[in-house]
Design a protein around this motif. Structure first.
Motif, PDB file in Angstrom:
ATOM      1  N   SER A 147       0.942  -1.188  -0.044  1.00 57.51           N
ATOM      2  CA  SER A 147      -0.186   0.291   0.125  1.00 57.51           C
ATOM      3  C   SER A 147       1.036   1.303  -0.132  1.00 57.51           C
ATOM      4  O   SER A 147       1.327   1.527   1.074  1.00 57.51           O
ATOM      5  CB  SER A 147      -0.960   0.062   1.205  1.00 57.51           C
ATOM      6  N   TYR A 148       1.139   1.869  -1.382  1.00 53.96           N
ATOM      7  CA  TYR A 148       2.274   2.905  -1.103  1.00 53.96           C
ATOM      8  C   TYR A 148       1.199   4.115  -0.731  1.00 53.96           C
ATOM      9  O   TYR A 148       0.562   4.537  -0.351  1.00 53.96           O
ATOM     10  CB  TYR A 148       1.993   3.123  -2.517  1.00 53.96           C
ATOM     11  N   GLY A 149       2.547   5.205   0.039  1.00 53.45           N
ATOM     12  CA  GLY A 149       1.983   6.538   0.461  1.00 53.45           C
ATOM     13  C   GLY A 149       2.599   7.325  -0.989  1.00 53.45           C
ATOM     14  O   GLY A 149       1.930   7.034  -1.751  1.00 53.45           O
ATOM     15  N   GLU A 150       3.844   7.557  -0.797  1.00 45.98           N
ATOM     16  CA  GLU A 150       3.994   8.852  -2.372  1.00 45.98           C
ATOM     17  C   GLU A 150       4.708   8.093  -3.452  1.00 45.98           C
ATOM     18  O   GLU A 150       5.245   6.879  -3.085  1.00 45.98           O
ATOM     19  CB  GLU A 150       5.126  10.009  -1.452  1.00 45.98           C
ATOM     20  N   CYS A 151       4.145   8.460  -4.003  1.00 47.47           N
ATOM     21  CA  CYS A 151       4.631   7.287  -5.342  1.00 47.47           C
ATOM     22  C   CYS A 151       5.163   9.170  -6.929  1.00 47.47           C
ATOM     23  O   CYS A 151       4.943   9.836  -6.331  1.00 47.47           O
ATOM     24  CB  CYS A 151       3.582   6.851  -5.662  1.00 47.47           C
ATOM     25  N   LEU A 152       5.427   8.429  -7.926  1.00 46.02           N
ATOM     26  CA  LEU A 152       5.671   8.673  -8.629  1.00 46.02           C
ATOM     27  C   LEU A 152       5.149   9.811  -9.160  1.00 46.02           C
ATOM     28  O   LEU A 152       5.085  10.592  -9.654  1.00 46.02           O
ATOM     29  CB  LEU A 152       5.429   7.756 -10.238  1.00 46.02           C
ATOM     30  N   SER A 153       3.437   9.856  -9.227  1.00 48.92           N
ATOM     31  CA  SER A 153       2.845  11.209  -9.156  1.00 48.92           C
ATOM     32  C   SER A 153       3.504  12.648  -8.133  1.00 48.92           C
ATOM     33  O   SER A 153       3.598  13.826  -8.812  1.00 48.92           O
ATOM     34  CB  SER A 153       1.054  11.199  -8.414  1.00 48.92           C
ATOM     35  N   ASP A 154       3.348  11.674  -7.075  1.00 46.10           N
ATOM     36  CA  ASP A 154       3.798  12.933  -6.087  1.00 46.10           C
ATOM     37  C   ASP A 154       5.379  13.487  -6.613  1.00 46.10           C
ATOM     38  O   ASP A 154       5.857  14.842  -6.089  1.00 46.10           O
ATOM     39  CB  ASP A 154       4.603  12.024  -4.486  1.00 46.10           C
ATOM     40  N   LEU A 155       6.890  12.810  -6.746  1.00 47.76           N
ATOM     41  CA  LEU A 155       7.205  13.107  -6.839  1.00 47.76           C
ATOM     42  C   LEU A 155       7.456  13.647  -8.663  1.00 47.76           C
ATOM     43  O   LEU A 155       8.512  14.921  -8.833  1.00 47.76           O
ATOM     44  CB  LEU A 155       7.685  12.046  -7.487  1.00 47.76           C
ATOM     45  N   LEU A 156       6.745  13.567  -9.387  1.00 49.88           N
ATOM     46  CA  LEU A 156       6.448  14.570 -10.495  1.00 49.88           C
ATOM     47  C   LEU A 156       6.173  15.680  -9.554  1.00 49.88           C
ATOM     48  O   LEU A 156       6.646  16.638 -11.072  1.00 49.88           O
ATOM     49  CB  LEU A 156       6.007  13.998 -11.649  1.00 49.88           C
ATOM     50  N   TYR A 157       5.359  16.091  -8.963  1.00 50.80           N
ATOM     51  CA  TYR A 157       4.709  17.156  -8.046  1.00 50.80           C
ATOM     52  C   TYR A 157       6.085  17.801  -7.824  1.00 50.80           C
ATOM     53  O   TYR A 157       6.179  19.216  -8.215  1.00 50.80           O
ATOM     54  CB  TYR A 157       3.378  17.201  -7.480  1.00 50.80           C
ATOM     55  N   ARG A 158       6.705  16.996  -7.499  1.00 52.87           N
ATOM     56  CA  ARG A 158       8.063  18.800  -6.498  1.00 52.87           C
ATOM     57  C   ARG A 158       8.938  18.948  -7.454  1.00 52.87           C
ATOM     58  O   ARG A 158       9.256  19.977  -7.882  1.00 52.87           O
ATOM     59  CB  ARG A 158       8.189  17.113  -5.502  1.00 52.87           C
ATOM     60  N   TYR A 159       9.218  18.105  -9.059  1.00 54.53           N
ATOM     61  CA  TYR A 159       9.761  18.043 -10.551  1.00 54.53           C
ATOM     62  C   TYR A 159       8.978  19.727 -10.921  1.00 54.53           C
ATOM     63  O   TYR A 159      10.020  20.014 -10.604  1.00 54.53           O
ATOM     64  CB  TYR A 159      10.151  16.925 -10.985  1.00 54.53           C
ATOM     65  N   CYS A 160       7.849  19.133 -10.967  1.00 55.35           N
ATOM     66  CA  CYS A 160       7.088  20.790 -11.759  1.00 55.35           C
ATOM     67  C   CYS A 160       7.255  21.693 -10.960  1.00 55.35           C
ATOM     68  O   CYS A 160       7.192  23.067 -11.594  1.00 55.35           O
ATOM     69  CB  CYS A 160       6.160  19.655 -12.133  1.00 55.35           C
ATOM     70  N   HIS A 161       7.763  21.900 -10.195  1.00 57.03           N
ATOM     71  CA  HIS A 161       6.641  22.625  -8.904  1.00 57.03           C
ATOM     72  C   HIS A 161       8.293  23.299  -8.486  1.00 57.03           C
ATOM     73  O   HIS A 161       8.170  23.759  -7.328  1.00 57.03           O
ATOM     74  CB  HIS A 161       5.681  22.437  -7.625  1.00 57.03           C
ATOM     75  N   GLY A 162       9.575  22.682  -8.821  1.00 57.44           N
ATOM     76  CA  GLY A 162      10.850  23.389  -8.218  1.00 57.44           C
ATOM     77  C   GLY A 162      10.664  23.147  -6.617  1.00 57.44           C
ATOM     78  O   GLY A 162      11.932  23.312  -6.092  1.00 57.44           O
ATOM     79  N   GLY A 163      10.455  21.531  -5.911  1.00 67.27           N
ATOM     80  CA  GLY A 163      11.033  21.015  -5.060  1.00 67.27           C
ATOM     81  C   GLY A 163      12.207  21.020  -5.445  1.00 67.27           C
ATOM     82  O   GLY A 163      12.506  19.415  -5.822  1.00 67.27           O
ATOM     83  N   GLY A 164      12.667  20.110  -4.062  1.00 70.77           N
ATOM     84  CA  GLY A 164      14.001  19.232  -4.762  1.00 70.77           C
ATOM     85  C   GLY A 164      13.435  17.661  -4.308  1.00 70.77           C
ATOM     86  O   GLY A 164      12.625  17.529  -3.644  1.00 70.77           O
ATOM     87  N   CYS A 165      14.111  17.638  -5.253  1.00 72.81           N
ATOM     88  CA  CYS A 165      13.049  15.875  -6.270  1.00 72.81           C
ATOM     89  C   CYS A 165      14.684  14.514  -4.904  1.00 72.81           C
ATOM     90  O   CYS A 165      14.380  13.777  -4.432  1.00 72.81           O
ATOM     91  CB  CYS A 165      13.457  15.207  -7.086  1.00 72.81           C
ATOM     92  N   TRP A 166      15.516  14.920  -5.713  1.00 78.88           N
ATOM     93  CA  TRP A 166      16.569  14.213  -5.855  1.00 78.88           C
ATOM     94  C   TRP A 166      17.786  12.842  -4.301  1.00 78.88           C
ATOM     95  O   TRP A 166      17.366  11.740  -4.179  1.00 78.88           O
ATOM     96  CB  TRP A 166      17.768  13.749  -6.866  1.00 78.88           C
ATOM     97  N   GLU A 167      17.784  13.776  -3.934  1.00 78.58           N
ATOM     98  CA  GLU A 167      18.356  13.775  -1.965  1.00 78.58           C
ATOM     99  C   GLU A 167      17.490  13.264  -1.428  1.00 78.58           C
ATOM    100  O   GLU A 167      17.907  12.467  -0.510  1.00 78.58           O
ATOM    101  CB  GLU A 167      18.798  15.664  -1.758  1.00 78.58           C
ATOM    102  N   LYS A 168      16.090  13.083  -2.088  1.00 79.80           N
ATOM    103  CA  LYS A 168      14.852  12.703  -1.273  1.00 79.80           C
ATOM    104  C   LYS A 168      14.082  11.377  -2.077  1.00 79.80           C
ATOM    105  O   LYS A 168      13.130  11.170  -1.675  1.00 79.80           O
ATOM    106  CB  LYS A 168      13.747  13.547  -0.681  1.00 79.80           C
ATOM    107  N   LEU A 169      14.937  10.980  -3.237  1.00 79.17           N
ATOM    108  CA  LEU A 169      14.490  10.326  -3.663  1.00 79.17           C
ATOM    109  C   LEU A 169      14.053   8.773  -2.863  1.00 79.17           C
ATOM    110  O   LEU A 169      13.681   7.922  -3.251  1.00 79.17           O
ATOM    111  CB  LEU A 169      15.264   9.927  -5.215  1.00 79.17           C
ATOM    112  N   GLY A 170      15.262   8.555  -2.017  1.00 84.95           N
ATOM    113  CA  GLY A 170      14.838   7.445  -1.130  1.00 84.95           C
ATOM    114  C   GLY A 170      13.694   7.209  -0.573  1.00 84.95           C
ATOM    115  O   GLY A 170      12.764   6.048  -0.039  1.00 84.95           O
ATOM    116  N   ALA A 171      13.541   7.901  -0.312  1.00 82.80           N
ATOM    117  CA  ALA A 171      11.578   8.399   0.546  1.00 82.80           C
ATOM    118  C   ALA A 171      10.457   7.038  -0.895  1.00 82.80           C
ATOM    119  O   ALA A 171       9.435   6.928  -0.152  1.00 82.80           O
ATOM    120  CB  ALA A 171      11.048   9.653   0.867  1.00 82.80           C
ATOM    121  N   PHE A 172      10.484   7.876  -1.987  1.00 79.37           N
ATOM    122  CA  PHE A 172       9.510   6.680  -2.868  1.00 79.37           C
ATOM    123  C   PHE A 172      10.259   5.571  -3.050  1.00 79.37           C
ATOM    124  O   PHE A 172       9.414   5.058  -4.674  1.00 79.37           O
ATOM    125  CB  PHE A 172      10.175   8.137  -3.933  1.00 79.37           C
ATOM    126  N   VAL A 173      11.174   5.193  -3.097  1.00 85.40           N
ATOM    127  CA  VAL A 173      11.653   3.699  -3.650  1.00 85.40           C
ATOM    128  C   VAL A 173      11.031   2.850  -2.705  1.00 85.40           C
ATOM    129  O   VAL A 173      11.288   2.575  -1.507  1.00 85.40           O
ATOM    130  CB  VAL A 173      13.932   4.045  -3.524  1.00 85.40           C
TER     131      VAL A 173
END
Length: 331
Positions: free
Chosen positions: A166-192
């Motif tokens: 049962s997923y919490g954050e997913c690709l949708s949330d990562l794309l949102y952060r990316y498109c809105h200028g939020g930090g992505c890659w240093e927190k990628l482990g939270a999505f994996v």
């Protein structure tokens, strides 16, 4: 990342697991005492300090760490020690929670962690050709030699049910952060997440989340991920993206197209190839490798489905494919 806990065996196991699975963009080091940690921190940068609840607060004073996250002994967090993650839980989930707590967004411009990784695209205009099984197998074969991540752009992947997650954050949330200028890659482990030997980002929550981003933006997202995430190989299953797939495939270093031999399937393949030629995407056509996947018995359903793929006929086929690609690069 420093792990300091009164139970040194626990600290060592967690640090070893973090380093082995590659879920965080830092090397993890275990410490049996705050004094040893203090000596280390005086000479090395510590981004995250995971501190056991049994370590006295006064012993942590003065230790230079960007952020302290506590390892709670109880599921209910101690209000005096926040942020906190529950210590006795699945290590994958614990590391995801650590990265979700990590406050690394004020780094400014992100810095590549380990050079640009290889982007491998998998696409086919043909349905029921074994594309998903091949993507899962390819990610596992590459992981034998490289830190590898699977990204699925399918509308309805079924991953949650198949992996029992049962997923919490997913690709949708990562794309949102990316498109809105939020930090992505240093927190990628939270999505994996991990399913057997496959490390993957849970696919988009809704098909509309993928429709809201252009092919050009998606290609940029994947290129930035390859450059800055620290993964050596990123396997991308392009799902049912249709002709939009061509623009994303242009960003890929290799492109695999599973095909079938029946008349209808071949007609679909020829139409896609004609589209590539007509749209001036000769580079994609040159990198595209059509594959007729083994048609033997498919593995049975279950949590060990990826492992069955890896050690079955499809796994043998994929190893030969990857080995052949490496040999061609070396020539």
């Amino acid at each position: 990342m420093a792990v300091c806990d009164g139970n040194i065996r626990y600290a060592e196991r967690l640090a070893d697991y973090a380093n082995e699975r590659g879920k965080i963009p830092f090397r993890a080091v275990a410490f049996s005492s705050a004094e040893r940690l203090r000596e280390y921190a005086a000479k090395h940068s510590v981004e995250i300090l995971l501190a056991g609840e049994t370590v006295p607060a006064e012993e942590l004073e003065g230790i230079q760490a960007r952020q302290i996250i506590y390892l709670g002994e109880e599921k209910r967090a101690d209000a005096a020690r926040l942020p906190s993650v529950y210590k006795y839980q699945n290590s994958d989930r614990l590391l995801r929670e650590v990265m979700a707590c990590y406050d690394g967004e004020d780094w400014g411009e992100s810095v590549p962690i380990a050079g640009r990784g290889r982007l491998i695209g998998i696409y086919s205009p043909v349905g029921r050709c074994g594309k998903t099984a091949f993507a899962l197998t390819l990610a596992q074969v590459w992981k034998e030699t490289e830190k590898t991540l699977l990204v699925s752009l399918e509308d309805c992947s079924g991953f949650g049910e198949m992996a029992g997650e049962s997923y919490g954050e997913c690709l949708s949330d990562l794309l949102y952060r990316y498109c809105h200028g939020g930090g992505c890659w240093e927190k990628l482990g939270a999505f994996v997440y991990s399913w057997g030997n496959v490390d993957y980002i849970p696919p988009a929550r809704y098909p509309e989340d993928l429709e809201g981003i252009s092919a050009m933006e998606m290609a940029g997202f994947l290129e930035d991920m390859a450059a800055e995430s620290g993964y050596g190989v990123i396997v991308v299953d392009l799902g049912q993206m249709g002709r939009q797939a061509a623009e994303i495939l242009e960003a890929c270093d290799a492109v695999y197209m599973p095909v079938l031999e029946d008349w209808v399937s071949q007609a679909k393949v020829r139409e896609f190839e004609a589209y590539l030629a007509g749209s001036g995407r000769d580079g994609v056509a040159e990198r595209l490798e059509k594959l007729k996947l083994p048609s033997g018995n498919r593995p049975s359903a279950g949590e060990n489905y990826p492992e069955q793929l890896l050690w079955g006929e499809l796994g043998d086929f994929t190893r030969r494919l990857v080995r052949g690609g490496r040999e061609r690069e070396e020539e």
